[in-house]
Scaffold this motif. Structure first.
Motif, PDB file in Angstrom:
ATOM      1  N   LEU A  95     -14.528  -9.498   8.651  1.00 21.86           N
ATOM      2  CA  LEU A  95     -13.874 -10.663   9.028  1.00 21.86           C
ATOM      3  C   LEU A  95     -14.012 -10.893  10.530  1.00 21.86           C
ATOM      4  CD1 LEU A  95     -10.349  -9.813   6.990  1.00 21.86           C
ATOM      5  CD2 LEU A  95     -12.217 -11.472   6.446  1.00 21.86           C
ATOM      6  N   ARG A  96     -14.164 -12.050  11.105  1.00 17.89           N
ATOM      7  CA  ARG A  96     -14.346 -12.420  12.463  1.00 17.89           C
ATOM      8  C   ARG A  96     -13.042 -13.094  12.956  1.00 17.89           C
ATOM      9  NH1 ARG A  96     -17.760  -8.407  12.784  1.00 17.89           N
ATOM     10  NH2 ARG A  96     -19.789  -8.771  11.746  1.00 17.89           N
ATOM     11  N   GLY A  97     -12.484 -13.974  12.304  1.00 18.36           N
ATOM     12  CA  GLY A  97     -11.647 -14.742  12.851  1.00 18.36           C
ATOM     13  C   GLY A  97     -10.259 -13.678  13.288  1.00 18.36           C
ATOM     14  N   LYS A  98      -9.642 -13.997  14.336  1.00 16.43           N
ATOM     15  CA  LYS A  98      -8.644 -13.234  14.943  1.00 16.43           C
ATOM     16  C   LYS A  98      -7.316 -13.202  13.901  1.00 16.43           C
ATOM     17  CE  LYS A  98      -5.322 -12.199  18.810  1.00 16.43           C
ATOM     18  NZ  LYS A  98      -5.066 -12.598  20.137  1.00 16.43           N
ATOM     19  N   LEU A  99      -6.974 -14.569  13.641  1.00 14.48           N
ATOM     20  CA  LEU A  99      -5.705 -14.596  12.704  1.00 14.48           C
ATOM     21  C   LEU A  99      -5.991 -13.990  11.160  1.00 14.48           C
ATOM     22  CD1 LEU A  99      -2.883 -15.620  12.146  1.00 14.48           C
ATOM     23  CD2 LEU A  99      -4.128 -17.636  11.342  1.00 14.48           C
ATOM     24  N   GLU A 100      -7.430 -14.389  10.791  1.00 14.52           N
ATOM     25  CA  GLU A 100      -7.652 -13.950   9.456  1.00 14.52           C
ATOM     26  C   GLU A 100      -7.510 -12.350   9.427  1.00 14.52           C
ATOM     27  OE1 GLU A 100     -11.262 -14.800   6.332  1.00 14.52           O
ATOM     28  OE2 GLU A 100     -11.656 -14.767   8.388  1.00 14.52           O
ATOM     29  N   HIS A 101      -8.198 -11.816  10.650  1.00 15.11           N
ATOM     30  CA  HIS A 101      -8.420 -10.191  10.557  1.00 15.11           C
ATOM     31  C   HIS A 101      -6.878  -9.497  10.881  1.00 15.11           C
ATOM     32  CE1 HIS A 101      -9.233  -6.259  12.580  1.00 15.11           C
ATOM     33  NE2 HIS A 101     -10.264  -6.413  11.871  1.00 15.11           N
ATOM     34  N   GLU A 102      -6.009 -10.275  11.366  1.00 11.16           N
ATOM     35  CA  GLU A 102      -4.737  -9.577  11.750  1.00 11.16           C
ATOM     36  C   GLU A 102      -4.042  -9.787  10.129  1.00 11.16           C
ATOM     37  OE1 GLU A 102      -2.894 -12.079  14.902  1.00 11.16           O
ATOM     38  OE2 GLU A 102      -3.800 -10.997  16.390  1.00 11.16           O
ATOM     39  N   TYR A 104      -5.175  -9.711   7.399  1.00  3.90           N
ATOM     40  CA  TYR A 104      -6.163  -8.571   6.461  1.00  3.90           C
ATOM     41  C   TYR A 104      -5.387  -7.352   6.998  1.00  3.90           C
ATOM     42  CZ  TYR A 104      -9.234  -5.783   4.023  1.00  3.90           C
ATOM     43  OH  TYR A 104     -10.058  -4.771   3.147  1.00  3.90           O
ATOM     44  N   CYS A 105      -5.364  -6.920   8.142  1.00  6.87           N
ATOM     45  CA  CYS A 105      -4.697  -5.604   8.730  1.00  6.87           C
ATOM     46  C   CYS A 105      -3.138  -5.325   8.142  1.00  6.87           C
ATOM     47  CB  CYS A 105      -4.696  -5.461  10.236  1.00  6.87           C
ATOM     48  SG  CYS A 105      -6.394  -5.431  10.766  1.00  6.87           S
ATOM     49  N   GLN A 106      -2.461  -6.579   8.230  1.00  9.64           N
ATOM     50  CA  GLN A 106      -1.046  -6.465   7.825  1.00  9.64           C
ATOM     51  C   GLN A 106      -0.866  -6.196   6.328  1.00  9.64           C
ATOM     52  OE1 GLN A 106       1.786  -6.517   9.770  1.00  9.64           O
ATOM     53  NE2 GLN A 106       2.565  -5.777   8.084  1.00  9.64           N
ATOM     54  N   ARG A 109      -1.825  -2.517   5.493  1.00  8.13           N
ATOM     55  CA  ARG A 109      -0.814  -1.786   5.866  1.00  8.13           C
ATOM     56  C   ARG A 109       0.414  -1.759   4.794  1.00  8.13           C
ATOM     57  NH1 ARG A 109      -2.102  -2.809  11.375  1.00  8.13           N
ATOM     58  NH2 ARG A 109      -1.005  -4.680  11.388  1.00  8.13           N
ATOM     59  N   ASN A 110       0.838  -2.946   4.192  1.00  6.14           N
ATOM     60  CA  ASN A 110       1.645  -3.104   3.214  1.00  6.14           C
ATOM     61  C   ASN A 110       1.502  -2.386   2.084  1.00  6.14           C
ATOM     62  OD1 ASN A 110       3.196  -4.857   5.222  1.00  6.14           O
ATOM     63  ND2 ASN A 110       2.563  -6.704   4.441  1.00  6.14           N
ATOM     64  N   LEU A 111       0.148  -2.675   1.487  1.00  5.36           N
ATOM     65  CA  LEU A 111      -0.378  -1.853   0.233  1.00  5.36           C
ATOM     66  C   LEU A 111      -0.561  -0.667   0.189  1.00  5.36           C
ATOM     67  CD1 LEU A 111      -2.882  -4.852  -0.656  1.00  5.36           C
ATOM     68  CD2 LEU A 111      -0.554  -4.469  -1.774  1.00  5.36           C
ATOM     69  N   LEU A 112      -1.156  -0.122   1.566  1.00  2.43           N
ATOM     70  CA  LEU A 112      -1.555   1.295   1.565  1.00  2.43           C
ATOM     71  C   LEU A 112      -0.667   2.318   2.233  1.00  2.43           C
ATOM     72  CD1 LEU A 112      -5.338   0.715   2.022  1.00  2.43           C
ATOM     73  CD2 LEU A 112      -4.213   1.232  -0.048  1.00  2.43           C
ATOM     74  N   SER A 113       0.273   1.848   3.074  1.00  2.00           N
ATOM     75  CA  SER A 113       0.881   2.910   3.922  1.00  2.00           C
ATOM     76  C   SER A 113       1.860   3.871   3.427  1.00  2.00           C
ATOM     77  CB  SER A 113       1.619   2.079   5.248  1.00  2.00           C
ATOM     78  OG  SER A 113       2.844   1.322   4.429  1.00  2.00           O
ATOM     79  N   ASP A 114       2.452   3.589   2.446  1.00  2.00           N
ATOM     80  CA  ASP A 114       3.398   4.260   1.427  1.00  2.00           C
ATOM     81  C   ASP A 114       2.915   5.228   0.239  1.00  2.00           C
ATOM     82  OD1 ASP A 114       5.359   3.961   3.391  1.00  2.00           O
ATOM     83  OD2 ASP A 114       6.149   1.924   2.697  1.00  2.00           O
ATOM     84  N   ILE A 115       1.567   4.931   0.043  1.00  4.94           N
ATOM     85  CA  ILE A 115       1.131   5.710  -1.346  1.00  4.94           C
ATOM     86  C   ILE A 115       0.074   6.610  -0.849  1.00  4.94           C
ATOM     87  CG2 ILE A 115       1.600   3.443  -2.589  1.00  4.94           C
ATOM     88  CD1 ILE A 115      -1.580   2.832  -2.344  1.00  4.94           C
ATOM     89  N   PRO A 116       0.098   7.650  -1.691  1.00  6.38           N
ATOM     90  CA  PRO A 116      -1.139   8.711  -1.245  1.00  6.38           C
ATOM     91  C   PRO A 116      -2.531   8.254  -1.752  1.00  6.38           C
ATOM     92  CG  PRO A 116       0.005   8.979  -3.445  1.00  6.38           C
ATOM     93  CD  PRO A 116       0.599   7.898  -2.757  1.00  6.38           C
ATOM     94  N   CYS A 117      -3.065   7.541  -0.838  1.00  7.92           N
ATOM     95  CA  CYS A 117      -4.228   6.834  -1.267  1.00  7.92           C
ATOM     96  C   CYS A 117      -5.396   7.286  -0.184  1.00  7.92           C
ATOM     97  CB  CYS A 117      -4.200   5.408  -0.921  1.00  7.92           C
ATOM     98  SG  CYS A 117      -3.519   5.120   0.722  1.00  7.92           S
ATOM     99  N   ILE A 118      -5.264   8.134   0.497  1.00  6.00           N
ATOM    100  CA  ILE A 118      -6.253   8.577   1.411  1.00  6.00           C
ATOM    101  C   ILE A 118      -6.641  10.103   0.853  1.00  6.00           C
ATOM    102  CG2 ILE A 118      -6.911   9.053   3.910  1.00  6.00           C
ATOM    103  CD1 ILE A 118      -6.190   6.321   3.383  1.00  6.00           C
ATOM    104  N   LEU A 171      -7.187   4.636  11.437  1.00  4.38           N
ATOM    105  CA  LEU A 171      -6.364   4.320  12.459  1.00  4.38           C
ATOM    106  C   LEU A 171      -5.326   3.087  12.150  1.00  4.38           C
ATOM    107  CD1 LEU A 171      -8.420   5.418  15.658  1.00  4.38           C
ATOM    108  CD2 LEU A 171      -6.643   6.704  14.438  1.00  4.38           C
ATOM    109  N   MET A 172      -5.938   2.158  11.646  1.00  5.22           N
ATOM    110  CA  MET A 172      -5.090   0.928  11.481  1.00  5.22           C
ATOM    111  C   MET A 172      -4.183   1.088  10.377  1.00  5.22           C
ATOM    112  SD  MET A 172      -4.798  -1.747   9.135  1.00  5.22           S
ATOM    113  CE  MET A 172      -6.434  -1.820   8.389  1.00  5.22           C
TER     114      MET A 172
END
Length: 237
Positions: A95-102, A104-106, A109-118, A171-172
């Motif tokens: 992803l190149r566009g700043k808004l698009e990238h932000e 996607y990052c959000q 984080r919403n999908l992966l931060s609270d599950i044992p996925c790493i 890190l993100m």
């Protein structure tokens, strides 16, 4: 023998340049064997007529992050878990566009931060839990030698690095490169960094710190004053 298939039951197809066919897919994705039966030219015509569209990584991510391979943390789904993270990391860097990238990052984080996925490095042969939440883990490259004996630091599996998952992506998601500031300050005496803050400053300069960590650094009293070894001061003091 394949029975009668209602094509109207499918909305998406897999663009093989974006996602692997070996990954789990939602029921709304037309199976590859049906694509083959239809034939490349005929299927292409159907797509151009609007019957099907390529499933986006974002739509697929919302599905896969609720799939057992990402929710269970077990050994059985270890390979699939790596493949999923490789695909998500690749999209992160595409992803190149700043808004698009932000956005996607959000979403990530919403999908992966609270599950044992790493995936994690193995600690023993009997280990059954092979993945953890991002915030509970450290990068495989993290230098934690100074803190040996002070706690247990679990690192992400080296398989992610070899598979192509970037450290920036991890890190993100919340994987740590440095120990938590609270942990660091609670062990200054043990580390013998109270009287000599130089190793502490060197570590902090090299560490990747969160905004919360930086706020703590501004307000915590951890620096000795010149000529005054009876107490410590916050940077602002």
């Amino acid at each position: 023998v394949m029975g009668v298939v209602q094509l109207r039951n499918f909305t998406y197809y897999v663009d093989k340049s974006t996602l692997s066919r070996f990954l789990p897919m939602p029921d709304s994705v037309i199976p590859s064997e049906i694509e083959t039966k239809i034939g490349t030219r005929s299927f292409g015509d159907l797509c151009r007529q609007g019957w099907f569209k390529a499933i986006s990584v974002e739509i697929w991510a919302s599905f896969i992050c609720q799939h057992q391979c990402m929710m269970s943390g077990d050994k059985q789904h270890s390979e699939a878990r790596v493949l999923v993270l490789v695909a998500l990391s690749r999209e992160y860097h595409t992803l190149r566009g700043k808004l698009e990238h932000e956005q996607y990052c959000q979403l990530m984080r919403n999908l992966l931060s609270d599950i044992p996925c790493i995936p994690t490095e193995k600690n023993s042969r009997t280990q059954t839990q092979c993945a953890d939440r991002p915030s509970n883990l450290y990068l495989h490259s993290a230098d934690l030698e100074a803190f040996e004996g002070l706690g247990t630091f679990r690192k992400v599996s080296h398989a992610l690095t070899t598979g192509g998952v970037s450290e920036d992506f991890l890190l993100m998601l919340g994987v740590r490169k440095a120990v938590a500031i609270e942990f660091l300050f609670s062990h200054l005496d043990t580390l013998d960094w109270n009287s000599n803050p130089r190793p502490l400053i060197a570590y902090l300069r090299a560490a990747t710190l969160s905004q919360e960590d930086l706020e703590l650094l501004k307000t915590t009293k951890y620096l000795p004053g010149h000529g005054d070894h009876t107490r410590t001061f916050a940077p602002s003091e």
